[in-house]
Scaffold this motif. Structure first.
Motif, PDB file in Angstrom:
ATOM      1  N   THR A   9       0.811  -1.207   0.000  1.00 24.85           N
ATOM      2  CA  THR A   9       0.000   0.000   0.000  1.00 24.85           C
ATOM      3  C   THR A   9       0.849   1.263   0.000  1.00 24.85           C
ATOM      4  OG1 THR A   9      -1.736  -1.173   1.178  1.00 24.85           O
ATOM      5  CG2 THR A   9      -1.815   1.228   1.261  1.00 24.85           C
ATOM      6  N   THR A  10       1.962   1.225   0.702  1.00 20.82           N
ATOM      7  CA  THR A  10       2.796   2.428   0.797  1.00 20.82           C
ATOM      8  C   THR A  10       3.835   2.480  -0.318  1.00 20.82           C
ATOM      9  OG1 THR A  10       4.374   1.399   2.308  1.00 20.82           O
ATOM     10  CG2 THR A  10       2.477   2.520   3.292  1.00 20.82           C
ATOM     11  N   ARG A  11       4.411   3.635  -0.512  1.00 25.93           N
ATOM     12  CA  ARG A  11       5.380   3.864  -1.597  1.00 25.93           C
ATOM     13  C   ARG A  11       6.687   4.441  -1.065  1.00 25.93           C
ATOM     14  NH1 ARG A  11       3.336   0.636  -3.426  1.00 25.93           N
ATOM     15  NH2 ARG A  11       1.711   0.517  -4.952  1.00 25.93           N
ATOM     16  N   GLY A  12       7.146   3.956   0.060  1.00 23.13           N
ATOM     17  CA  GLY A  12       8.408   4.440   0.615  1.00 23.13           C
ATOM     18  C   GLY A  12       8.182   5.487   1.686  1.00 23.13           C
ATOM     19  N   VAL A  13       9.268   6.035   2.165  1.00 24.97           N
ATOM     20  CA  VAL A  13       9.232   7.011   3.252  1.00 24.97           C
ATOM     21  C   VAL A  13       9.102   8.415   2.676  1.00 24.97           C
ATOM     22  CG1 VAL A  13      10.571   8.002   5.148  1.00 24.97           C
ATOM     23  CG2 VAL A  13      10.639   5.533   4.726  1.00 24.97           C
ATOM     24  N   HIS A  14       8.140   9.169   3.156  1.00 18.10           N
ATOM     25  CA  HIS A  14       8.016  10.576   2.766  1.00 18.10           C
ATOM     26  C   HIS A  14       8.947  11.423   3.629  1.00 18.10           C
ATOM     27  CE1 HIS A  14       6.456  14.698   2.880  1.00 18.10           C
ATOM     28  NE2 HIS A  14       6.205  14.475   1.593  1.00 18.10           N
ATOM     29  N   HIS A  15       8.817  11.282   4.960  1.00 15.58           N
ATOM     30  CA  HIS A  15       9.715  11.973   5.869  1.00 15.58           C
ATOM     31  C   HIS A  15       9.757  11.247   7.202  1.00 15.58           C
ATOM     32  CE1 HIS A  15       5.969  13.782   7.394  1.00 15.58           C
ATOM     33  NE2 HIS A  15       6.651  14.009   8.506  1.00 15.58           N
ATOM     34  N   ILE A  16      10.758  11.578   7.967  1.00 12.43           N
ATOM     35  CA  ILE A  16      10.933  11.016   9.299  1.00 12.43           C
ATOM     36  C   ILE A  16      10.993  12.194  10.259  1.00 12.43           C
ATOM     37  CG2 ILE A  16      12.497   9.701  10.798  1.00 12.43           C
ATOM     38  CD1 ILE A  16      13.475   8.457   8.002  1.00 12.43           C
ATOM     39  N   GLY A  17      10.220  12.148  11.327  1.00 12.01           N
ATOM     40  CA  GLY A  17      10.213  13.220  12.313  1.00 12.01           C
ATOM     41  C   GLY A  17      10.991  12.808  13.550  1.00 12.01           C
ATOM     42  N   LEU A  18      11.957  13.628  13.939  1.00 11.44           N
ATOM     43  CA  LEU A  18      12.777  13.355  15.116  1.00 11.44           C
ATOM     44  C   LEU A  18      12.664  14.522  16.090  1.00 11.44           C
ATOM     45  CD1 LEU A  18      16.038  12.194  13.288  1.00 11.44           C
ATOM     46  CD2 LEU A  18      14.203  10.743  14.193  1.00 11.44           C
ATOM     47  N   THR A  19      12.402  14.240  17.345  1.00 10.87           N
ATOM     48  CA  THR A  19      12.385  15.258  18.382  1.00 10.87           C
ATOM     49  C   THR A  19      13.757  15.295  19.028  1.00 10.87           C
ATOM     50  OG1 THR A  19      10.037  14.892  18.780  1.00 10.87           O
ATOM     51  CG2 THR A  19      11.271  16.020  20.519  1.00 10.87           C
ATOM     52  N   VAL A  20      14.330  16.488  19.116  1.00 13.40           N
ATOM     53  CA  VAL A  20      15.694  16.635  19.631  1.00 13.40           C
ATOM     54  C   VAL A  20      15.748  17.807  20.609  1.00 13.40           C
ATOM     55  CG1 VAL A  20      16.758  15.618  17.590  1.00 13.40           C
ATOM     56  CG2 VAL A  20      16.366  18.071  17.648  1.00 13.40           C
ATOM     57  N   PRO A  21      16.732  17.798  21.524  1.00  8.96           N
ATOM     58  CA  PRO A  21      16.821  18.886  22.503  1.00  8.96           C
ATOM     59  C   PRO A  21      17.420  20.176  21.949  1.00  8.96           C
ATOM     60  CG  PRO A  21      18.473  17.220  22.960  1.00  8.96           C
ATOM     61  CD  PRO A  21      17.608  16.682  21.851  1.00  8.96           C
ATOM     62  N   ASP A  22      18.136  20.119  20.838  1.00  9.73           N
ATOM     63  CA  ASP A  22      18.723  21.319  20.242  1.00  9.73           C
ATOM     64  C   ASP A  22      18.590  21.207  18.728  1.00  9.73           C
ATOM     65  OD1 ASP A  22      20.351  23.338  19.163  1.00  9.73           O
ATOM     66  OD2 ASP A  22      21.765  23.228  20.841  1.00  9.73           O
ATOM     67  N   VAL A  23      17.500  21.736  18.202  1.00  9.62           N
ATOM     68  CA  VAL A  23      17.179  21.581  16.786  1.00  9.62           C
ATOM     69  C   VAL A  23      18.263  22.193  15.888  1.00  9.62           C
ATOM     70  CG1 VAL A  23      15.721  23.638  16.535  1.00  9.62           C
ATOM     71  CG2 VAL A  23      15.243  21.632  15.168  1.00  9.62           C
ATOM     72  N   GLY A  24      18.881  23.275  16.324  1.00  6.28           N
ATOM     73  CA  GLY A  24      19.922  23.913  15.531  1.00  6.28           C
ATOM     74  C   GLY A  24      21.173  23.051  15.416  1.00  6.28           C
ATOM     75  N   ARG A  25      21.604  22.476  16.525  1.00  5.78           N
ATOM     76  CA  ARG A  25      22.781  21.600  16.507  1.00  5.78           C
ATOM     77  C   ARG A  25      22.546  20.380  15.636  1.00  5.78           C
ATOM     78  NH1 ARG A  25      24.144  19.986  22.251  1.00  5.78           N
ATOM     79  NH2 ARG A  25      24.657  18.040  21.300  1.00  5.78           N
ATOM     80  N   THR A  26      21.354  19.798  15.748  1.00  5.37           N
ATOM     81  CA  THR A  26      21.059  18.601  14.957  1.00  5.37           C
ATOM     82  C   THR A  26      20.941  18.963  13.485  1.00  5.37           C
ATOM     83  OG1 THR A  26      19.917  17.691  16.896  1.00  5.37           O
ATOM     84  CG2 THR A  26      19.573  16.583  14.787  1.00  5.37           C
ATOM     85  N   ARG A  27      20.317  20.108  13.173  1.00  8.98           N
ATOM     86  CA  ARG A  27      20.267  20.573  11.784  1.00  8.98           C
ATOM     87  C   ARG A  27      21.674  20.748  11.237  1.00  8.98           C
ATOM     88  NH1 ARG A  27      19.028  26.347  11.689  1.00  8.98           N
ATOM     89  NH2 ARG A  27      21.109  26.241  12.562  1.00  8.98           N
ATOM     90  N   ASP A  28      22.547  21.384  12.008  1.00  7.47           N
ATOM     91  CA  ASP A  28      23.916  21.608  11.554  1.00  7.47           C
ATOM     92  C   ASP A  28      24.632  20.288  11.269  1.00  7.47           C
ATOM     93  OD1 ASP A  28      23.409  24.292  11.817  1.00  7.47           O
ATOM     94  OD2 ASP A  28      24.600  24.535  13.656  1.00  7.47           O
ATOM     95  N   PHE A  29      24.370  19.272  12.071  1.00  8.58           N
ATOM     96  CA  PHE A  29      24.970  17.964  11.824  1.00  8.58           C
ATOM     97  C   PHE A  29      24.553  17.434  10.454  1.00  8.58           C
ATOM     98  CE2 PHE A  29      24.609  13.389  11.665  1.00  8.58           C
ATOM     99  CZ  PHE A  29      25.902  12.999  11.971  1.00  8.58           C
ATOM    100  N   PHE A  30      23.252  17.453  10.183  1.00  9.79           N
ATOM    101  CA  PHE A  30      22.769  16.934   8.900  1.00  9.79           C
ATOM    102  C   PHE A  30      23.331  17.743   7.729  1.00  9.79           C
ATOM    103  CE2 PHE A  30      19.699  14.606  11.443  1.00  9.79           C
ATOM    104  CZ  PHE A  30      19.624  13.409  10.755  1.00  9.79           C
ATOM    105  N   ILE A  31      23.423  19.043   7.878  1.00 13.07           N
ATOM    106  CA  ILE A  31      23.905  19.895   6.788  1.00 13.07           C
ATOM    107  C   ILE A  31      25.420  19.787   6.627  1.00 13.07           C
ATOM    108  CG2 ILE A  31      24.182  22.307   6.073  1.00 13.07           C
ATOM    109  CD1 ILE A  31      21.334  22.787   7.244  1.00 13.07           C
TER     110      ILE A  31
END
Length: 142
Positions: A9-31
């Motif tokens: 029924t599904t067609r893969g992952v659209h997005h994954i939501g992660l809750t983190v204590p410091d959204v800026g630090r985690t964003r910087d890691f991914f970037i």
């Protein structure tokens, strides 16, 4: 009994939501470490959306970072880890970069994955999320 579904029924992952204590630090890691791009933000939530061009990850800021309870993968229901595919040529270099990052804990470096034609490594990224990086030893599987 119901007829089997001819295709999933599904067609893969659209997005994954992660809750983190410091959204800026985690964003910087991914970037900075993984080459993701920020594609959106909801400043008053706060939430930041990043993508590698195939998968989007939504990073949600906890309300009180000082009250965060670390996830225990053996006792809590929830995301055990996030597994991301990397090119086989990039796995060793990624490992070398990650061991130099102060707020990343490498659980184990690149190693074979239980007799499969895959290699993988595991770490905990800023925000406490466990991430597995998987690379194929066989280009046909990538």
């Amino acid at each position: 009994m119901n007829e089997p579904i001819a295709r999933g029924t599904t067609r893969g992952v659209h997005h994954i939501g992660l809750t983190v204590p410091d959204v800026g630090r985690t964003r910087d890691f991914f970037i900075e470490m993984l080459g993701y791009k920020q594609v959106g933000e909801v400043a008053d939530y706060p939430a930041i959306f990043v993508t590698d061009g195939k998968t989007m990850i939504t990073l949600w800021q906890t309300i009180d970072p000082d009250a965060v309870i670390a996830f225990d993968r053996r006792n809590n229901v929830g995301l055990h880890h996030l597994a991301l595919t990397v090119d086989s040529d990039d796995l060793a270099g990624l490992h070398e970069r990650l061991i130099e990052v102060a707020d990343v804990a490498v659980e184990f470096g690149p190693e074979p994955l239980k007799g499969l034609p895959l290699r993988h490594m595991m770490c905990t990224i800023p925000g406490g999320i466990r991430v597995e990086f998987i690379a194929s030893d066989n280009r046909e599987l990538e």
